[in-house]
Design an enzyme around this catalytic site. Structure first.
Site, PDB file in Angstrom:
ATOM      1  N   GLU A 130       0.394  -1.220  -0.210  1.00 14.25           N
ATOM      2  CA  GLU A 130      -0.008   0.225   0.053  1.00 14.25           C
ATOM      3  C   GLU A 130       0.334   1.377   0.026  1.00 14.25           C
ATOM      4  OE1 GLU A 130      -3.001  -1.019  -0.899  1.00 14.25           O
ATOM      5  OE2 GLU A 130      -4.422  -0.332   0.708  1.00 14.25           O
ATOM      6  N   THR A 183      -6.172   7.355  -4.726  1.00 15.12           N
ATOM      7  CA  THR A 183      -5.717   7.416  -3.365  1.00 15.12           C
ATOM      8  C   THR A 183      -5.035   8.239  -2.560  1.00 15.12           C
ATOM      9  OG1 THR A 183      -7.019   5.512  -2.735  1.00 15.12           O
ATOM     10  CG2 THR A 183      -5.372   5.996  -0.950  1.00 15.12           C
TER      11      THR A 183
HETATM   12  N1  HSE Z   1      -8.888   4.195   4.450  1.00 12.63           N
HETATM   13  C1  HSE Z   1      -8.261   4.531   3.105  1.00 12.63           C
HETATM   14  C2  HSE Z   1      -8.675   5.871   2.602  1.00 12.63           C
HETATM   15  C3  HSE Z   1      -8.374   3.672   2.429  1.00 12.63           C
HETATM   16  O1  HSE Z   1      -9.828   6.067   3.440  1.00 12.63           O
HETATM   17  O2  HSE Z   1      -6.900   6.583   2.404  1.00 12.63           O
HETATM   18  C4  HSE Z   1      -8.233   3.608   0.764  1.00 12.63           C
HETATM   19  O3  HSE Z   1      -8.660   3.187   0.150  1.00 12.63           O
END
Ligand code: HSE
Length: 317
Positions: A130, A183
């Site tokens: 990630e 993201t």
């Molecule tokens: N918790 C993370 C966000 C998940 O909301 O940025 C990303 O898939």
């Protein structure tokens, strides 16, 4: 020499109010990895399909192969590995695409090596995937992708993940509007301070959501699926967000929110029929707004990755 095929599920991170601490796995979509051992000492990414040519092909840069390289290095194993990655969900969709690839790769290599690590022990490797994909090693996609079901990341330091019960029959409607929100960017727009009154509201909702799952209380789950911290900042990135929520709730969804960092949205539903109706209503709204979408209706994935086959591969005589 052997070969294996592993499916790893998409995930709905945050589950509304649980930014970076809650995540739910679904049965569809998901990514598939086919992995072959060979006599070289190299990890190679030989097939990559379903990404429209957008993901890196270099083994150190793609999450699926990078986590395998890291895993082998950590265990001190010099093993040749050939990877085929078949992606069934788009990059930047909010469905945990990079997580599914990393988890499928890690489960595949761990099976082929004779399972020296437990699935829980694979989690830190998946989290590094990630970090490679979006710059942050959050666990709310990779933990449910690895362990299945609903997972709470109680703490990051030390890492403490808790698998929670899921009421029978729940289903998820997922709608991916065809816009891209990386993201990394969806995290950069977030303010880093939360007013105390919002924090109190959010704590109540996270606790209520966990309690609702643990006690099979769908009404409590529904009341608790409110995010007053993250959603207000991200909703503006998602086309027709307010209308989509209203439509989902009109169709009797228990709750509605952004899936991960978006642009996909999700509705948690008491059964698949409701989830289907939600996807029909949301897809129609997006079509009316001139935005294409892809929809999925799925049960909750309770088992995590699925090892589809292990078979010997003929080696040179
Ligand atoms: N918790 C993370 C966000 C998940 O909301 O940025 C990303 O898939």
């Amino acid at each position: 020499m052997r070969s294996i095929k592993v499916f790893a599920p998409a995930t709905v991170a945050n589950l509304s109010c649980g930014y970076d601490v809650l995540g739910l796995a679904v049965n569809a979509p998901g990514d598939e990895v086919i992995m072959h051992l060979n006599d070289s000492s190299q990890v190679t990414l030989d097939v990559l399909e379903g990404d429209e040519g957008r993901l890196p092909r270099e083994p150190e840069k793609n999450t699926v192969s990078a986590v395998v390289i890291d895993y082998l290095r950590h265990l001190g194993i010099a093993q040749g590995v050939s990877i085929e990655l078949y992606k069934n969900m788009p990059f930047g969709s909010g469905l945990g695409s990079s997580s599914a690839s990393a988890v499928a790769g890690l489960v595949a290599i761990n099976e082929l090596m004779g399972q020296p690590l437990t699935r829980e022990q694979l989690l830190p490797f998946a989290m590094e995937g990630e970090r490679l994909a979006c710059g942050n090693a959050h666990a709310d996609n990779v933990a449910p992708a690895l362990l299945g079901g609903l997972v709470l990341v109680r703490s990051y330091n030390p890492l403490d993940v808790v698998r929670l019960p899921v009421p029978h029959g729940l289903a998820c409607a997922l709608v991916y509007p065809h816009v891209e929100i990386p993201t990394r960017e969806a995290r950069q727009i977030l303010k880093t301070h939360v007013p105390l009154r919002d924090a109190v509201t959010q704590w109540g909702n996270v606790a209520g959501l966990v309690a609702g799952f643990c006690t099979n209380d769908l009404s409590l789950i529904s009341r608790s699926m409110q995010d007053v911290v993250i959603e207000p900042m991200r909703a503006m990135l998602i086309p027709c967000f307010a209308e989509l929520r209203q439509l989902a709730l009109e169709q009797q969804a228990l709750g509605f929110g952004i899936s991960g960092s978006g642009p996909s949205v999700f509705a948690l539903c008491s059964n698949k029929a409701v989830a289907h109706n939600v996807t029909v209503a949301l897809e129609a709204k997006l079509t009316e707004a001139g935005i294409g979408s892809t929809v999925f209706v799925s049960e909750i994935n309770l088992q995590g990755p699925v090892v589809k086959y292990v078979q010997p591969v003929s080696t040179k005589e």
